[in-house]
Design an enzyme around this catalytic site. Structure first.
Site, PDB file in Angstrom:
ATOM      1  N   GLY A 199       0.785  -1.216   0.000  1.00 26.06           N
ATOM      2  CA  GLY A 199       0.000   0.000   0.000  1.00 26.06           C
ATOM      3  C   GLY A 199       0.822   1.274   0.000  1.00 26.06           C
ATOM      4  O   GLY A 199       0.346   2.330   0.411  1.00 26.06           O
TER       5      GLY A 199
ATOM      6  N   GLU B 141       3.374  -8.629 -10.337  1.00 27.60           N
ATOM      7  CA  GLU B 141       3.610  -7.211 -10.589  1.00 27.60           C
ATOM      8  C   GLU B 141       5.068  -6.980 -10.962  1.00 27.60           C
ATOM      9  O   GLU B 141       5.981  -7.504 -10.320  1.00 27.60           O
ATOM     10  CB  GLU B 141       3.234  -6.381  -9.360  1.00 27.60           C
ATOM     11  CG  GLU B 141       1.774  -6.558  -8.964  1.00 27.60           C
ATOM     12  CD  GLU B 141       1.244  -5.404  -8.133  1.00 27.60           C
ATOM     13  OE1 GLU B 141       1.983  -4.425  -7.919  1.00 27.60           O
ATOM     14  OE2 GLU B 141       0.072  -5.488  -7.722  1.00 27.60           O
TER      15      GLU B 141
ATOM     16  N   ARG C  81      -4.341 -12.811  -4.825  1.00 24.58           N
ATOM     17  CA  ARG C  81      -5.783 -12.580  -4.705  1.00 24.58           C
ATOM     18  C   ARG C  81      -6.290 -11.972  -6.009  1.00 24.58           C
ATOM     19  O   ARG C  81      -5.514 -11.713  -6.925  1.00 24.58           O
ATOM     20  CB  ARG C  81      -6.058 -11.598  -3.570  1.00 24.58           C
ATOM     21  CG  ARG C  81      -5.262 -10.293  -3.711  1.00 24.58           C
ATOM     22  CD  ARG C  81      -5.650  -9.271  -2.687  1.00 24.58           C
ATOM     23  NE  ARG C  81      -4.712  -8.154  -2.611  1.00 24.58           N
ATOM     24  CZ  ARG C  81      -4.666  -7.141  -3.449  1.00 24.58           C
ATOM     25  NH1 ARG C  81      -5.498  -7.094  -4.480  1.00 24.58           N
ATOM     26  NH2 ARG C  81      -3.787  -6.160  -3.284  1.00 24.58           N
TER      27      ARG C  81
END
Length: 621
Positions: free
Chosen positions: A164, A275, A297
């Protein structure tokens, strides 16, 4: 096949899962906190179970309550959505141990990718390219500094347990290293209870490219191509698209093959995302794209992949979790067109992106494109959770078509009184550099204020508000979308917007047809290109029209927790007048200049809405 599914989440992703489950004939169970008792996902599910107080730590993050809810309702599977417990290996194992189906990867796969340093080592062994850097066990400041010097500045310090955007620091030169290291470690310790870090070479012109992968229990792994998520603000994604602009077939083939190797290395099942960070200083090249991390996920941005492949990823999740093989082979998957998604947030860009919570008295997101949301008009944006209102998703034959559709969706979004970033989204999508595919993760920061709407009404909006006010005062219908009104000239209407009074002289100029709006009591609301402008008329009697720049306005809905002055008090510039609590933060309201408090409309413990005039300070004569 799963018979009854409990969704351990809330909001738009819960609604998204319920929709697919219903299409598959699977019964659904929602869970909800106090704040979500009347939420859309609760209303849509076949059953709903209360799991605790509003804070997520006492409800959505308590695995025992969720598993008990599944048992009590006879659910045979749990889907975690994204966020909350979706990447918690302990919770996944507890679900399995309870005899329930876990709709997600095996706990061992989650664990393998949970720490960035361990994941990088594993990827390196699997032949997946990783960013040059250091992820060793020696965490002494001396060793880390030596490794940073060897890598060459600038370098990036990253918390191994981070996420995050937290626990990350860019270091431009050796002199900054020690200070940045300690700052990063403190944040990592506070956020993740783990202050270990790794070092990576800072990538020039970075692009955030990710690959959607999918595995099953039969050993099959496929990719569903890539997405570009480079447009970010403070490390949070804002706009995502698929396929990635400027990606050639050779690079795509190498990148996606690396992603499949990464998934196979952890024996992956279900939906996941690999990613990568790309050095795009010379375009997208396979030898300049490096593994960053794996999200074990479903991703927030999964709809753009669904739009270009025609695949329902949630359906695939439910089928694979039920023991079925992946429905399609790699050679059957292909890219069709282009898709872009924007995250419509409850925040005010013109006020520093302050969160905006409260009731959605007016919500109209139009009929264009695909809209994924967990709210309807009359619902509320809670201060307890992520303030995303909806995901706006557009598909086109090509990128330009998708951009045009999404710009229209953003510009025609109507939300009140909650503020949104719709105009900001439209500005970013319409930027010449974005259209020309000149983008990287610094795009939004580099553009700065150029993408932020002023928040101030122009002449057309003021005229529109004045005409709505006049028609409303004539007892005409309150809802005046797109109307034209030609009246005799020389009429004037006094309107107040954010404490500033506008005296609008009306003539026979037609109402701007692109504007929409409505009147309610003494308030006029006008929507224009993604922005909402609220005006008060003098007849409302609030004092706002005469407040001018001395009006103290609530920047967002919240609770007044302290009032330090009373009417008649003399105050000095910068003196605290009161404190507003909103989004778990305290905001001090201060005097704009030396003067006298001539009006006080707030009391301790009272709830206020955005732009409520809390007080008025008259300047010294």
């Amino acid at each position: 096949m799963i018979q009854k599914l409990l969704i351990a989440n809330r909001g738009e992703i819960a609604c998204r899962i319920i929709r697919t489950a219903r299409d598959m004939g699977i019964a659904t169970v929602a869970v909800y906190s106090d704040a979500d008792a009347k939420a859309l996902h609760v209303r849509q599910a076949d059953e709903a179970v209360h799991i605790g107080p509003s804070p997520a730590a006492e409800s959505y993050l308590v695995g025992e309550k969720i598993i008990a809810a599944a048992k009590d309702t006879g659910a045979d599977a749990i889907h975690p959505g994204y966020g909350f417990l979706s990447e918690n290996a302990g919770f996944a194992q507890a679900v399995i141990d309870a005899g329930l189906i876990w709709v997600g990867p095996k706990p061992s796969s989650i664990d393998a990718m949970g720490l960035k340093d361990a994941a990088k080592k594993l990827m390196r062994e699997a032949g997946v390219p990783v960013t040059p850097g250091y992820d060793g066990e020696d965490q002494s400041p001396e060793r880390l500094k030596a490794e940073a010097d060897a890598i060459g500045y600038p370098v990036l310090i990253k918390a191994v347990a981070g996420g995050g955007g937290k626990g990350m620091r860019k270091v431009d030169d050796a002199a900054q290293f020690e200070e940045m290291l300690q700052s990063c470690k403190r944040e990592a310790k506070a956020s993740f209870s783990n202050d270990e870090v790794l070092l990576e070479k800072w990538i020039t012109s970075p692009r955030h490219i990710e690959v959607q992968v999918f595995g099953d229990s039969h050993g099959n792994v496929v990719h569903l191509f890539e997405r570009d998520c480079s447009l970010q603000r403070r490390h949070q994604k804002v706009i995502e698209e698929a396929p990635a602009p400027g990606m050639d077939e050779v690079t795509r083939e190498e990148l996606c093959a690396a992603a499949v190797r990464a998934a196979k290395a952890v024996d992956y099942e279900g939906a996941g995302t690999i990613e990568f960070i790309a050095d795009a200083s010379e375009g997208l090249r396979a030898d300049r794209i490096f593994f960053m991390e794996m999200n074990t996920r479903l991703q927030v941005e999964h709809p753009v992949t669904e739009e270009i492949t025609g695949v329902d990823l949630v359906e695939w999740q439910l089928r694979v979790a039920s023991g079925e093989a992946i429905p399609m082979a790699q050679e059957e998957l292909a890219i069709n067109g282009h898709a872009i998604e924007a995250r419509l947030y409850a925040e005010d860009p013109s006020s520093g992106f302050l969160p905006s919570t409260g009731p959605l008295d007016w919500l109209d997101l139009g009929v264009e494109g695909r809209i994924e949301t967990g709210v309807e008009e009359g619902d509320e944006i809670s201060p307890h959770y992520d303030p995303m209102i909806a995901k706006l998703v557009a598909w086109g034959e090509d990128r330009d078509d998708a951009i045009d559709t999404l710009v229209e969706m953003a510009e025609t979004a109507e939300v009140w009184p909650v503020r949104t970033n719709a105009a900001f989204i439209a500005n970013a999508l319409s930027d010449n550099d974005f259209i020309a595919e000149r983008l990287d993760t610094g795009f939004i920061a580099e553009k700065g204020d150029a993408l932020i709407p002023s928040g101030e009404p122009d002449d057309a909006v003021l005229r529109g508000a004045a005409r709505i006010a006049m028609v409303a005062n004539d007892d005409q219908p309150e809802e005046l979308a797109g109307f034209r009104l030609n009246r005799a000239p020389h009429h004037a209407v006094a309107l107040s917007h954010r404490g500033k009074t506008h005296l609008v002289e009306l003539d026979d100029t037609p109402f701007e047809p692109s504007l929409t709006g409505f009147a309610e009591g003494g308030r006029i609301v006008v929507f224009d290109n993604g922005q909402a402008f609220g005006f008060e008329t003098e007849t409302r009697g609030s004092g706002a029209a005469s407040a001018a720049d001395g009006a103290i306005l609530a920047p967002m809905p919240g609770k007044v927790i302290a009032v330090d002055v009373k009417e008649g008090d003399t105050v000095t510039a910068g003196q605290r007048l009161m404190v507003l609590e909103a989004m778990k933060m305290e905001h001090a309201m201060t005097a704009p200049f030396d003067g006298t408090v001539t009006e006080l409309n707030a009391s301790e413990g009272g709830q206020v809405q955005v732009e409520t005039v809390l007080a008025v300070v008259e300047p010294e004569a």
